[in-house]
Design a protein around this motif. Structure first.
Motif, PDB file in Angstrom:
ATOM      1  N   VAL A  60       2.421   8.834  -4.726  1.00 60.35           N
ATOM      2  CA  VAL A  60       1.829   8.219  -3.915  1.00 60.35           C
ATOM      3  C   VAL A  60       1.888   6.912  -3.957  1.00 60.35           C
ATOM      4  CG1 VAL A  60      -0.186   8.117  -2.153  1.00 60.35           C
ATOM      5  CG2 VAL A  60       0.008  10.267  -3.242  1.00 60.35           C
ATOM      6  N   GLN A  61       2.486   6.044  -3.154  1.00 59.16           N
ATOM      7  CA  GLN A  61       2.225   4.591  -3.298  1.00 59.16           C
ATOM      8  C   GLN A  61       1.808   4.136  -2.134  1.00 59.16           C
ATOM      9  OE1 GLN A  61       5.673   1.705  -2.395  1.00 59.16           O
ATOM     10  NE2 GLN A  61       5.996   1.729  -4.593  1.00 59.16           N
ATOM     11  N   ILE A  62       0.806   3.086  -2.371  1.00 54.98           N
ATOM     12  CA  ILE A  62      -0.045   2.387  -1.036  1.00 54.98           C
ATOM     13  C   ILE A  62       0.131   0.853  -1.219  1.00 54.98           C
ATOM     14  CG2 ILE A  62      -2.098   1.957  -0.039  1.00 54.98           C
ATOM     15  CD1 ILE A  62      -3.140   4.375  -1.322  1.00 54.98           C
ATOM     16  N   THR A  63       0.814   0.242  -0.473  1.00 52.82           N
ATOM     17  CA  THR A  63       1.404  -1.126  -0.331  1.00 52.82           C
ATOM     18  C   THR A  63       0.251  -1.942   0.508  1.00 52.82           C
ATOM     19  OG1 THR A  63       3.478  -0.525  -0.786  1.00 52.82           O
ATOM     20  CG2 THR A  63       2.854  -2.900  -0.060  1.00 52.82           C
ATOM     21  N   ASP A  64      -0.414  -3.050   0.241  1.00 50.49           N
ATOM     22  CA  ASP A  64      -1.120  -3.828   1.186  1.00 50.49           C
ATOM     23  C   ASP A  64      -0.392  -5.103   1.292  1.00 50.49           C
ATOM     24  OD1 ASP A  64      -2.879  -5.402   2.291  1.00 50.49           O
ATOM     25  OD2 ASP A  64      -4.480  -4.995   0.872  1.00 50.49           O
ATOM     26  N   PRO A  65      -0.183  -5.408   2.689  1.00 52.40           N
ATOM     27  CA  PRO A  65       0.833  -6.612   2.755  1.00 52.40           C
ATOM     28  C   PRO A  65      -0.030  -7.846   2.525  1.00 52.40           C
ATOM     29  CG  PRO A  65       1.232  -4.940   4.699  1.00 52.40           C
ATOM     30  CD  PRO A  65       0.052  -4.355   3.529  1.00 52.40           C
ATOM     31  N   GLY A  66      -1.370  -7.741   2.278  1.00 50.43           N
ATOM     32  CA  GLY A  66      -2.203  -8.886   2.131  1.00 50.43           C
ATOM     33  C   GLY A  66      -3.198  -8.885   3.181  1.00 50.43           C
ATOM     34  N   PRO A  67      -4.574 -10.006   2.784  1.00 47.63           N
ATOM     35  CA  PRO A  67      -5.496  -9.921   3.471  1.00 47.63           C
ATOM     36  C   PRO A  67      -5.374 -10.187   5.026  1.00 47.63           C
ATOM     37  CG  PRO A  67      -5.279 -11.950   2.102  1.00 47.63           C
ATOM     38  CD  PRO A  67      -4.503 -10.923   1.785  1.00 47.63           C
ATOM     39  N   ALA A  68      -4.306 -10.974   5.511  1.00 49.18           N
ATOM     40  CA  ALA A  68      -4.311 -11.068   7.097  1.00 49.18           C
ATOM     41  C   ALA A  68      -3.692  -9.928   7.710  1.00 49.18           C
ATOM     42  CB  ALA A  68      -3.103 -12.386   7.153  1.00 49.18           C
ATOM     43  N   SER A  69      -3.049  -8.684   6.892  1.00 47.21           N
ATOM     44  CA  SER A  69      -2.449  -7.515   7.748  1.00 47.21           C
ATOM     45  C   SER A  69      -3.793  -6.493   7.937  1.00 47.21           C
ATOM     46  CB  SER A  69      -1.495  -6.742   6.568  1.00 47.21           C
ATOM     47  OG  SER A  69      -1.129  -5.646   7.211  1.00 47.21           O
ATOM     48  N   PRO A  70      -3.781  -5.846   9.215  1.00 47.60           N
ATOM     49  CA  PRO A  70      -4.878  -4.990   9.610  1.00 47.60           C
ATOM     50  C   PRO A  70      -4.462  -3.586   8.974  1.00 47.60           C
ATOM     51  CG  PRO A  70      -3.320  -5.391  11.567  1.00 47.60           C
ATOM     52  CD  PRO A  70      -2.829  -6.142  10.122  1.00 47.60           C
ATOM     53  N   THR A  71      -3.442  -3.290   8.269  1.00 47.27           N
ATOM     54  CA  THR A  71      -2.898  -2.082   7.669  1.00 47.27           C
ATOM     55  C   THR A  71      -2.548  -2.126   6.354  1.00 47.27           C
ATOM     56  OG1 THR A  71      -0.599  -2.321   8.640  1.00 47.27           O
ATOM     57  CG2 THR A  71      -2.293  -1.309  10.100  1.00 47.27           C
ATOM     58  N   VAL A  72      -2.431  -0.957   5.748  1.00 51.86           N
ATOM     59  CA  VAL A  72      -2.026  -0.631   4.409  1.00 51.86           C
ATOM     60  C   VAL A  72      -0.836   0.534   4.702  1.00 51.86           C
ATOM     61  CG1 VAL A  72      -3.873  -1.355   3.079  1.00 51.86           C
ATOM     62  CG2 VAL A  72      -3.442   0.925   3.570  1.00 51.86           C
ATOM     63  N   HIS A  73       0.166   0.440   3.782  1.00 54.02           N
ATOM     64  CA  HIS A  73       1.547   1.339   4.074  1.00 54.02           C
ATOM     65  C   HIS A  73       1.275   2.304   2.976  1.00 54.02           C
ATOM     66  CE1 HIS A  73       4.929   2.749   5.531  1.00 54.02           C
ATOM     67  NE2 HIS A  73       5.469   2.803   4.153  1.00 54.02           N
ATOM     68  N   LEU A  74       1.133   3.647   3.438  1.00 58.96           N
ATOM     69  CA  LEU A  74       1.430   4.802   2.307  1.00 58.96           C
ATOM     70  C   LEU A  74       2.540   5.720   2.516  1.00 58.96           C
ATOM     71  CD1 LEU A  74      -1.914   7.263   1.620  1.00 58.96           C
ATOM     72  CD2 LEU A  74       0.861   8.207   2.329  1.00 58.96           C
ATOM     73  N   THR A  75       3.047   5.847   1.269  1.00 60.81           N
ATOM     74  CA  THR A  75       4.252   6.707   1.055  1.00 60.81           C
ATOM     75  C   THR A  75       4.103   7.739  -0.025  1.00 60.81           C
ATOM     76  OG1 THR A  75       5.742   4.701   1.551  1.00 60.81           O
ATOM     77  CG2 THR A  75       6.877   6.536   0.506  1.00 60.81           C
ATOM     78  N   ALA A  76       4.325   9.080   0.540  1.00 64.95           N
ATOM     79  CA  ALA A  76       4.092   9.965  -0.514  1.00 64.95           C
ATOM     80  C   ALA A  76       5.631  10.614  -0.819  1.00 64.95           C
ATOM     81  CB  ALA A  76       3.147  10.983   0.075  1.00 64.95           C
ATOM     82  N   THR A  77       5.996  10.915  -1.991  1.00 65.79           N
ATOM     83  CA  THR A  77       7.036  11.507  -2.244  1.00 65.79           C
ATOM     84  C   THR A  77       7.129  12.832  -2.946  1.00 65.79           C
ATOM     85  OG1 THR A  77       8.260   9.668  -2.080  1.00 65.79           O
ATOM     86  CG2 THR A  77       9.449  11.112  -3.296  1.00 65.79           C
ATOM     87  N   VAL A  78       7.539  13.790  -2.778  1.00 69.70           N
ATOM     88  CA  VAL A  78       7.602  15.146  -3.433  1.00 69.70           C
ATOM     89  C   VAL A  78       8.668  15.264  -4.282  1.00 69.70           C
ATOM     90  CG1 VAL A  78       5.743  16.155  -2.074  1.00 69.70           C
ATOM     91  CG2 VAL A  78       8.079  16.603  -1.588  1.00 69.70           C
TER      92      VAL A  78
END
Length: 525
Positions: A60-78
């Motif tokens: 599972v990888q979670i990426t936060d584009p930064g404090p100005a972004s309203p979302t974080v991006h989650l990617t899960a690979t099996v």
């Protein structure tokens, strides 16, 4: 935290995808280096691999584009693409309790039964995901799923606990209370990914409008952000909100205020002043304290409620007359353009009238009274006269002296027509606008989530009222009629609440309230 002894036996090594938490850093240096090829330098990313030893089953990888972004991006690979459909990524912050599950079929509420006491129809249903889904869309390839998760709505802390499970062999689950789907045991060990951040919101820019015993405040509302409205009296802002927990959907939302925090109606002809403050529903650490980013207060804004409408009779029949017809004219002070009053003859017959008067015919001998109710429903005004039978034979009599009509003192007309303490002034054809169907409630130890039913077609808003125990109903929220749910997070364990909803038209008038739905918040241990 769920101990190893409480894990059910079907948590095999294949399914116990868990490892110790990461340190309170974005990621170890080696992990960041490995991610450099896929994560821009301006972004912070953390990766969790399950299990921590042996061949990797899921990453599972979670990426936060930064404090100005309203979302974080989650990617899960099996590792095994055939398991992607059965893979769930659980996210949460409260010990062993997950808040949401992410799978290729969407982002769903997740719940945890920590008592195994039969609340769920299947004893092994320790974790289950519901049919209630969130808006973020999950995309996937053969072995990977991805989703952008909104801060403040799903990601509410700068550190988030992550676990992965395979639901392929778990039993169906239904708790009889709206949560059903698939169940699995929560791994006893999970990882914590740190480093999320979110800028504090800007001070809201607020506009206002006054109405009948109400004022309306309009301002842009960001998702994942709560807005509190404070009253300002004689230049001093109150310490507690006049209206709290206002949440929108990211658009310019109008908040209609028609009562004070004690449930009293706003006074007519009164100027109210307010300031608005925005708070992220996102928790960050400041030393040893957990705080939420908060905006400066808005500029002070004001709005004045409309004065009570009054009727001035300009002409009316004399106190005594033999005429079986009558012409009454009036002026309505404070009347809105095009708003006709409601008129009743002799307390029993509704007659059509206009903003300037009415013509009556066929009046029988006897006492008559015409009562005029202005559109605001605050007061009524009455003109009275008596029709006498004509003399049996013509006779010359002196012209009767002109006597001014007798006008009764204004009588306060209650605007609570169904006796539940909620004002009802929206009339359609002389009757209250119809009530929405009663909402349905889903209850946890921290919130009551209402599933809202359809309101009248002309409704511009839906207001949610709450009563604590046997107390009176108080306004706790105003939402768009298109919004299907409302979450009440201002609840206390062990309390029983009753909720009603009511449709509101464009003028801020309320129709009939729905039947009440009861929600009991269980006590925490």
């Amino acid at each position: 935290m769920l101990t190893q002894a409480r894990e059910l036996c079907h948590l095999t090594s294949k399914k116990d995808y868990s490892m110790p938490r990461l340190p309170r850093l974005l990621a170890p240096a080696a992990a960041l280096a490995a991610l450099a090829a896929v994560v821009p330098a301006a972004q912070a990313a953390s990766t969790a691999t399950f299990p921590s030893s042996g061949p990797a089953t899921a990453t599972v990888q979670i990426t936060d584009p930064g404090p100005a972004s309203p979302t974080v991006h989650l990617t899960a690979t099996v590792a095994d693409a055939s398991h992607l459909a059965d893979t769930r990524v659980f996210l949460g912050q409260d010990g062993a309790t997950p808040n949401v599950s992410v799978g290729i079929d969407g982002v769903r509420d997740a719940r945890y039964d920590d008592t195994y006491d039969g609340d769920l129809s299947t004893a092994g249903c320790s974790i289950y995901d519901s049919t209630r889904t969130y808006a973020p869309e999950v995309t996937h390839t053969a072995d990977t799923l991805s989703v952008d998760l909104p801060k403040g709505e799903i990601i509410s802390f700068e550190d988030t606990e992550v676990a992965v499970g395979d639901i392929g062999t778990d039993a169906p689950c239904d708790n009889g209370g709206g949560f059903h789907g698939v169940a699995m045991d929560y791994p006893g060990v999970r990882e914590t990914i740190d480093g999320f951040s979110w800028d504090a919101p800007a001070a809201p820019a607020v506009t206002t409008d006054g109405g009948r015993r109400q004022v309306a405040l309009s301002f842009d509302q960001e998702p994942g952000t709560q807005y509190d409205i404070y009253r300002v009296v004689d230049g001093v802002r109150s310490d507690t909100p006049f209206v709290s927990n206002v949440r929108g959907d990211g658009s310019d939302v109008q908040v209609v205020i028609d009562q004070d925090p004690e449930g009293n109606a706003l006074e007519p002809g009164t100027t109210y002043r307010f300031q608005v403050q925005a708070t992220r529903l996102f928790n960050v650490w400041q030393g040893s304290d957990m705080v939420q980013p908060t905006s400066p207060f808005s500029a002070v804004v004001s709005a004045t409620t409309a004065a009570v409408q009054s009727v001035r009779f300009l002409s009316a029949p004399p106190a005594t007359t033999s005429d079986s017809t009558a012409q009454l004219t009036w002026a309505i002070d404070g009347n809105d353009a095009g708003q006709a009053p409601f008129c009743v003859l002799d307390d029993r017959v509704e007659v059509a009238c206009t903003t300037t008067g009415v013509s009556l015919t066929g009046l029988a001998p006897g006492a008559h009274a015409l009562t005029v109710y202005p559109a605001d429903g605050e007061r009524s005004f009455t003109a009275s006269w008596t029709v006498v039978a004509p003399a049996p034979a013509p006779a010359v009599v002196p012209a009767p002296a002109v006597v001014l009509p007798r006008v009764t003192l204004p009588a306060v007309r209650s605007n609570d027509r169904d006796g539940d303490g909620i004002a009802n002034t929206w009339l359609v054809g002389g009757r209250l606008a119809s009530a929405p169907a009663a909402p349905k409630a889903a209850v946890t130890a921290k919130r009551v989530t209402l599933s809202l039913r359809a309101a009248a077609k002309a409704a511009k808003h839906v207001r949610i009222y709450r009563a604590d125990g046997t107390g009176g109903f108080k306004l706790v929220g105003t939402v768009s009629p298109k919004r299907g749910t409302f979450a009440d997070t201002k609840v206390k364990p062990g309390h029983t609440y009753r909720y009603k909803t009511v449709a509101v038209n464009a003028k801020g008038q309320q129709g009939q309230a729905s039947k009440a739905v009861t929600a009991k918040v269980r006590k925490t241990r």
